[in-house]
Design an enzyme around this catalytic site. Structure first.
Site, PDB file in Angstrom:
ATOM      1  CB  CYS A  38      -0.918   0.015   1.227  1.00 35.88           C
ATOM      2  SG  CYS A  38      -1.809   1.587   1.375  1.00 35.88           S
ATOM      3  CE  LYS A  79      -5.791  10.706  11.089  1.00 28.12           C
ATOM      4  NZ  LYS A  79      -4.780   9.907  10.430  1.00 28.12           N
ATOM      5  CE  LYS A  95      -1.988  16.179   0.322  1.00 32.59           C
ATOM      6  NZ  LYS A  95      -1.900  17.537  -0.190  1.00 32.59           N
TER       7      LYS A  95
END
Ligand code: MSP
Length: 510
Positions: free
Chosen positions: A128, A306, A309
């Site tokens: 990932c 949460k 960005k």
């Protein structure tokens, strides 16, 4: 006598996003702890910085059509100028692209390689990019990375592995013997659970082939690979503390030695594994003792999600300063989040808390006390006359608040410290209400009592200023200045000044 040393770090922040509430929280907590230690006579030192290597940076830079170096320069400048603007700059700000850091990383890599901690292997797995690592079964939900909700890629690589797994027994033992090592308790348990069930762990791949990623620090023993970003990033704590990779672990400077023996890390809960598992074992490989304590906080959420960005729901510290004043925002951060648990951010909640605690409670106590001293005592702290148990209780209350604040900060629970300070302030407000000096001052037989009340109220303000200084440095300095700037004593000139914590109002974005 030499001062005792205190050393605290924040994570080094990924240089792909502007500073937001999550980064600001940790940085403000570190700043508060540093100020509190300095107040108590410590030589306090803090490290923060930017994490500039890795695939995430390359991805973010490509999206903007610039190179990673330019992105890193721009973002790290934005972190340093933000921290300066809100007066929370660390003692040392490390960029992982700094030469001194790169040299340290290479020296450490060479040393642990020479000592047999690193092994070359062929590896295949699901990778990932968000996590910058290969995933294990447990990281997957419906075939996607659970944190990044993206499908990982299947990859096969020659990798260098840090032989971490042989130390899991040692680490478990260390955590079990040192209940304070990872806090709060729930995260200690989480780390122990990771170690108990090793299927989620193993040896750590610490290299990336350059053919795929060139933005990183070269392995000194194989120039075709760069160092895995976490191995590089964690070492910034050592670089920041003054570690010199060219010297042996037991031949470092006294400053470094003192700092390392006192080292405390502050982190958010998503980066528990690298700090609780990788890092102590890396330190062992280097020949250094584990850090002293790791303090883990939860997330700031907006509407239960949460702040991040990728979700685009960032809360900017500079925008909050613009709207409400930085100390109001700082107060909210420190008071609202129970350190260790998640907290919700909204400007409505901020406005409510700031008005209740700062404007109505603390600010009101400061302004009414100083107003009365100006009006009734010619602007000087009056001398007490025959104080009774209730008057003296004000100081006992102050002592009790001091004890609670110290215990809470020692345990890195700033919200509990502020709760204790605000309770003290409420108690003094009640005391002043009960004594009603504006009434007693009018009768000749009780005028002495009014002076006594205002004397103790001024002493209480002095104590409050000292208690608040690590949390709200500017406001605390202002209270101290209005009390005459020195020790609070009868005769000191006071000035009432403008409201210290004006009520704030919700700013609606146009
Ligand atoms: N670069 C790594 C850390 C390396 S430390 C050797 C990293 N950077 S980060 O910028 O993604 O996150 C830095 C810190 O900010 C982490 O502690 C993370 O938990 C914290 N936060 C990021 N978003 C957050 C919230 N919404 N709330 C609270 N803190 C969060 O991870």
């Amino acid at each position: 006598m030499t001062k005792p040393t205190y050393f605290v770090t924040t994570p080094i922040y990924y240089a792909n996003a502007e500073p937001h509430i999550g980064h600001t929280y940790t940085t403000v907590v570190a700043d508060t702890l540093v100020r509190w230690h300095r107040q108590r006579g410590y030589d306090a030192f803090s490290v923060s910085g930017t994490d500039e290597h890795g695939e995430k940076m390359v991805e973010a830079a490509a999206k903007r059509g610039i190179d990673p170096e330019a992105l890193a320069r721009e973002t790290s400048a934005s972190f340093t100028s933000t921290w300066r603007a809100i007066d929370v700059a660390p003692s040392k700000f490390i960029r992982t692209s700094d030469d001194v850091h790169k040299r340290n990383v290479q020296a450490v890599l060479q040393k642990v390689y020479d000592n047999g901690w690193i092994e070359q292997r062929e590896y295949e797995g699901l990778y990932c990019i968000g996590c910058e690592r290969f995933l294990t079964e447990r990281d997957l939900v419906d075939g996607k990375c659970r944190d990044h909700e993206r499908v990982p890629e299947r990859r096969r690589e020659v990798n260098y592995f840090f032989r971490m797994s042989r130390e899991f027994g040692w680490l478990r033992d260390h955590i079990e013997r040192h209940p304070e090592f990872i806090r709060p308790e729930r995260y200690r348990n989480e780390a122990l659970a990771m170690l108990r069930d090793e299927s989620g762990l193993g040896d750590l791949s610490i290299s990336r082939p350059k053919s795929r990623l060139s933005w990183g620090i070269e392995l000194p023993f194989d120039r075709d690979h760069v160092c895995y970003v976490w191995f590089d990033a964690l070492l910034s704590y050592l670089t920041g503390a003054g570690f010199d990779g060219a010297r042996a672990a037991d031949a470092q400077s006294p400053e470094f030695g003192a700092r390392w023996a006192a080292a405390e890390h502050l982190i958010g809960k998503d980066i528990l594994k690298p700090h609780a598992i990788f890092w102590p074992i890396m330190l062992k490989a280097i020949g250094l003792a584990p850090y002293r304590r790791l303090h883990v906080h939860g997330y700031w959420n907006v509407d239960d999600r949460k702040v991040s960005k990728s979700l685009g729901n960032m809360v900017s510290p500079l925008a909050m300063r613009e709207r409400y004043g930085f100390e109001a925002f700082r107060y909210f951060l420190l008071r609202e989040m129970s350190f260790g648990l998640d907290a919700g951010f909204s400007e409505e909640a901020l406005v409510e808390r700031v008005n209740a605690d700062l404007a109505n409670n603390l600010g009101n106590l400061v302004s009414r006390t100083l107003n009365l001293v100006e009006k009734l005592c010619e602007g000087a702290v009056p001398a007490p006359e025959a104080p009774d148990a209730d008057d003296r209780a004000v100081l006992e209350h102050a002592d009790a608040a001091r004890e609670r604040v110290d215990a809470a900060l020692e345990a890195v629970q700033p919200h509990l410290a502020l709760a204790a300070i605000l309770e003290f302030s409420s108690a003094v407000n009640r005391y002043v209400d009960g004594r009603a000096p504006w009434k007693t001052a009018k009768q000749p037989d009780t005028a002495g009592q009014a002076r006594t009340t205002l004397h103790f109220a001024c002493l209480a303000l002095g104590r409050l200023a000292a208690l608040l200084a690590p949390f709200l440095p500017a406001a605390a300095a202002e209270i101290a200045a209005r009390l005459g700037g020195g020790a609070v004593a009868a005769g000191a000139r006071v000035s009432k000044g403008a409201p210290l914590f004006p009520r704030v109002e919700l700013v609606r974005e146009a």
